[in-house]
Design an enzyme around this catalytic site. Structure first.
Site, PDB file in Angstrom:
ATOM      1  N   ASP A  76       0.830  -1.299  -0.167  1.00  0.00           N
ATOM      2  CA  ASP A  76      -0.166  -0.022   0.084  1.00  0.00           C
ATOM      3  C   ASP A  76       0.873   1.231  -0.004  1.00  0.00           C
ATOM      4  OD1 ASP A  76       0.926  -0.361   2.542  1.00  0.00           O
ATOM      5  OD2 ASP A  76      -0.958  -0.938   3.337  1.00  0.00           O
ATOM      6  N   ASN A 137      -7.554  -3.416  14.227  1.00  0.00           N
ATOM      7  CA  ASN A 137      -8.867  -3.802  13.853  1.00  0.00           C
ATOM      8  C   ASN A 137      -8.902  -5.008  12.746  1.00  0.00           C
ATOM      9  OD1 ASN A 137      -7.708  -2.688  11.566  1.00  0.00           O
ATOM     10  ND2 ASN A 137      -9.038  -0.919  11.474  1.00  0.00           N
ATOM     11  N   HIS A 139      -6.937  -5.001  10.077  1.00  0.00           N
ATOM     12  CA  HIS A 139      -6.882  -4.933   8.536  1.00  0.00           C
ATOM     13  C   HIS A 139      -5.412  -5.613   8.153  1.00  0.00           C
ATOM     14  CE1 HIS A 139      -4.740  -0.843   9.503  1.00  0.00           C
ATOM     15  NE2 HIS A 139      -3.619  -1.825   9.690  1.00  0.00           N
ATOM     16  N   GLU A 144      -9.409  -2.281   5.410  1.00  0.00           N
ATOM     17  CA  GLU A 144     -10.253  -1.847   6.621  1.00  0.00           C
ATOM     18  C   GLU A 144     -11.307  -2.864   6.776  1.00  0.00           C
ATOM     19  OE1 GLU A 144      -8.393  -0.500   8.539  1.00  0.00           O
ATOM     20  OE2 GLU A 144      -8.107   1.653   8.069  1.00  0.00           O
TER      21      GLU A 144
HETATM   22  P1  PGA Z   1       2.306  -1.856  12.794  1.00  0.00           P
HETATM   23  O1  PGA Z   1       0.991  -1.619  11.765  1.00  0.00           O
HETATM   24  O2  PGA Z   1       3.215  -2.716  12.177  1.00  0.00           O
HETATM   25  O3  PGA Z   1       2.781  -0.326  12.608  1.00  0.00           O
HETATM   26  O4  PGA Z   1       1.649  -2.136  14.101  1.00  0.00           O
HETATM   27  C1  PGA Z   1       0.632  -3.003  11.191  1.00  0.00           C
HETATM   28  C2  PGA Z   1      -0.637  -2.820  10.291  1.00  0.00           C
HETATM   29  O5  PGA Z   1      -1.330  -1.738  10.420  1.00  0.00           O
HETATM   30  O6  PGA Z   1      -0.686  -3.702   9.388  1.00  0.00           O
END
Ligand code: PGA
Length: 245
Positions: A76, A137, A139, A144
């Protein structure tokens, strides 16, 4: 004792520390890179994969294993950050991996608006190993809750929860600076990878990990459950997570 028996094919591996877990995944990736054949890696950003990238860089410094045949496809990218902004995922990848190895930057890819990223990936042979983190959450990428199993690379709106978490981690707590939209590979795009490693470290991921472990079928409100549809997913996590397997 939990009476729930895990039904999915996802493999869960718990490590003493996030460093050990990251080294495990680094070895799996390097086993393929060291074959010297053309390989496509799907890469993630965020705080979680930094230790993995550190391990890959350490290996390069010690062994000088060439990365010339490696192509990368990031999951992304934020929208509406100027080229070169330090919080773009392109800059993140340069800082943590690409500037430290001999990868050809022309072989590193990020999704862009008005480009068929999924076709590009498939035309180039598909992703051999996909690295994922997981959001609190659930994702994966910026898929999302509400993302469809059939989703492909597209523009997405970030949830307030994601904006808050990213503000804290990468924008000095200033929520106004976090882009509200991104372009993300979809769940179907991710499931097209041949092999997937999902990394989850620390207590903040506890609830998401419990949910993933107990998931039985795809739940549109918990995007990581899409991984139940894949035959070769390994989840590595550390003992910051309470999940016992
Ligand atoms: P993070 O994010 O590695 O900063 O915890 C993971 C994600 O949102 O996929």
């Amino acid at each position: 004792m939990s009476l729930f028996k895990k039904k999915s094919k996802i493999k869960f591996k718990k490590f003493e520390s996030s460093i050990e877990a990251s080294e495990y995944v680094a070895i799996e990736v390097l086993n393929e890179v060291k074959k010297g054949k053309k390989i496509n890696l799907g890469l993630a950003t965020g705080s979680t994969p930094i230790l993995l990238y550190n391990a890959l860089v350490s290996d390069y410094e010690e062994t000088r294993t060439p990365w010339k045949n490696v192509s990368t496809y990031n999951l992304d990218e934020y929208l509406n950050l100027p080229e070169g902004h330090p919080q773009t995922y392109k800059e993140f990848m340069k800082k943590h991996l690409f500037s430290h190895i001999d990868i050809n930057l022309d072989n590193t890819h990020f999704p862009k608006v008005n480009e068929n990223y999924d076709s590009l990936i498939q035309l180039n042979g598909g992703i051999d190993i996909q690295i994922l983190g997981i959001g609190t959450n659930g994702h994966i990428g910026f898929n999302e809750p509400g993302s469809l199993l059939k989703s492909i690379t597209r523009v997405v709106d970030l949830t307030q929860e994601t904006i808050d978490v990213n503000a804290k981690q990468f924008f000095a707590g200033n929520k106004d600076l976090v882009p509200k939209q991104a372009i993300s590979m979809g769940l179907e795009s991710i499931l097209n990878a041949k092999k997937i490693y999902l990394l989850a470290f620390g207590y903040s991921k506890n609830e998401a990990m419990e949910k993933l472990y107990h998931a039985e079928k795809f739940d549109v409100n918990f995007p990581a459950s899409a991984l139940l549809q894949h035959n070769d997913v390994t989840v590595v996590f550390d003992n910051g997570t309470e999940l016992d397997i």
